[in-house]
Design a protein around this motif. Structure first.
Motif, PDB file in Angstrom:
ATOM      1  N   LYS A  31       0.837  -1.210   0.000  1.00  0.00           N
ATOM      2  CA  LYS A  31       0.000   0.000   0.000  1.00  0.00           C
ATOM      3  C   LYS A  31       0.869   1.256   0.000  1.00  0.00           C
ATOM      4  O   LYS A  31       0.611   2.197  -0.757  1.00  0.00           O
ATOM      5  CB  LYS A  31      -0.929  -0.023   1.221  1.00  0.00           C
ATOM      6  N   GLU A  32       1.908   1.267   0.848  1.00  0.00           N
ATOM      7  CA  GLU A  32       2.790   2.433   0.913  1.00  0.00           C
ATOM      8  C   GLU A  32       3.545   2.629  -0.401  1.00  0.00           C
ATOM      9  O   GLU A  32       3.740   3.755  -0.860  1.00  0.00           O
ATOM     10  CB  GLU A  32       3.800   2.303   2.060  1.00  0.00           C
ATOM     11  N   ILE A  33       3.977   1.542  -1.004  1.00  0.00           N
ATOM     12  CA  ILE A  33       4.697   1.618  -2.275  1.00  0.00           C
ATOM     13  C   ILE A  33       3.803   2.225  -3.351  1.00  0.00           C
ATOM     14  O   ILE A  33       4.247   3.025  -4.163  1.00  0.00           O
ATOM     15  CB  ILE A  33       5.222   0.229  -2.699  1.00  0.00           C
ATOM     16  N   GLN A  34       2.536   1.858  -3.324  1.00  0.00           N
ATOM     17  CA  GLN A  34       1.608   2.348  -4.338  1.00  0.00           C
ATOM     18  C   GLN A  34       1.155   3.781  -4.095  1.00  0.00           C
ATOM     19  O   GLN A  34       0.907   4.513  -5.051  1.00  0.00           O
ATOM     20  CB  GLN A  34       0.372   1.448  -4.402  1.00  0.00           C
ATOM     21  N   THR A  35       1.041   4.198  -2.839  1.00  0.00           N
ATOM     22  CA  THR A  35       0.390   5.481  -2.560  1.00  0.00           C
ATOM     23  C   THR A  35       1.309   6.585  -2.064  1.00  0.00           C
ATOM     24  O   THR A  35       0.949   7.755  -2.151  1.00  0.00           O
ATOM     25  CB  THR A  35      -0.738   5.298  -1.520  1.00  0.00           C
ATOM     26  N   ASP A  36       2.468   6.247  -1.544  1.00  0.00           N
ATOM     27  CA  ASP A  36       3.355   7.250  -0.949  1.00  0.00           C
ATOM     28  C   ASP A  36       4.582   7.453  -1.839  1.00  0.00           C
ATOM     29  O   ASP A  36       5.459   6.594  -1.897  1.00  0.00           O
ATOM     30  CB  ASP A  36       3.773   6.785   0.446  1.00  0.00           C
ATOM     31  N   PRO A  37       4.651   8.593  -2.541  1.00  0.00           N
ATOM     32  CA  PRO A  37       5.776   8.821  -3.463  1.00  0.00           C
ATOM     33  C   PRO A  37       7.151   8.756  -2.798  1.00  0.00           C
ATOM     34  O   PRO A  37       8.093   8.219  -3.380  1.00  0.00           O
ATOM     35  CB  PRO A  37       5.510  10.225  -4.013  1.00  0.00           C
TER      36      PRO A  37
END
Length: 86
Positions: A31-37
């Motif tokens: 989730k972090e990889i997908q949403t947090d640049p």
């Protein structure tokens, strides 16, 4: 010759361990990889020395692991939104 075989075997074992660790990390932090640049940037920086580019292809392992196809679709939508807003 035996020394080369042992070195190659050791190197292959190390690469396999890194692959497992990287896979576990990607699953845990999908989730972090997908949403947090910023997080994604750090993840890519971690992958680069290993010769891994999880965003380079829509096919294969990383597509299934991270939903890369979705990433590029969402990126295109965000780019379009920014362009329309400016």
């Amino acid at each position: 010759e035996e020394m080369k075989a042992v070195s190659l075997s050791s190197a292959m074992e190390t690469v396999k361990k890194l692959e497992i660790k990287l896979t576990d990390f990607a699953k845990k932090h999908k989730k972090e990889i997908q949403t947090d640049p910023a997080f994604r940037k750090k993840f890519l920086e971690m992958c680069a020395p290993l010769g891994v580019d999880p965003l380079s292809s829509e096919k294969g392992f990383w597509k299934n692991m991270l939903g890369i196809g979705e990433f590029y679709y969402e990126l295109a939508v965000k780019v379009a939104e920014v362009c329309l807003a400016s």
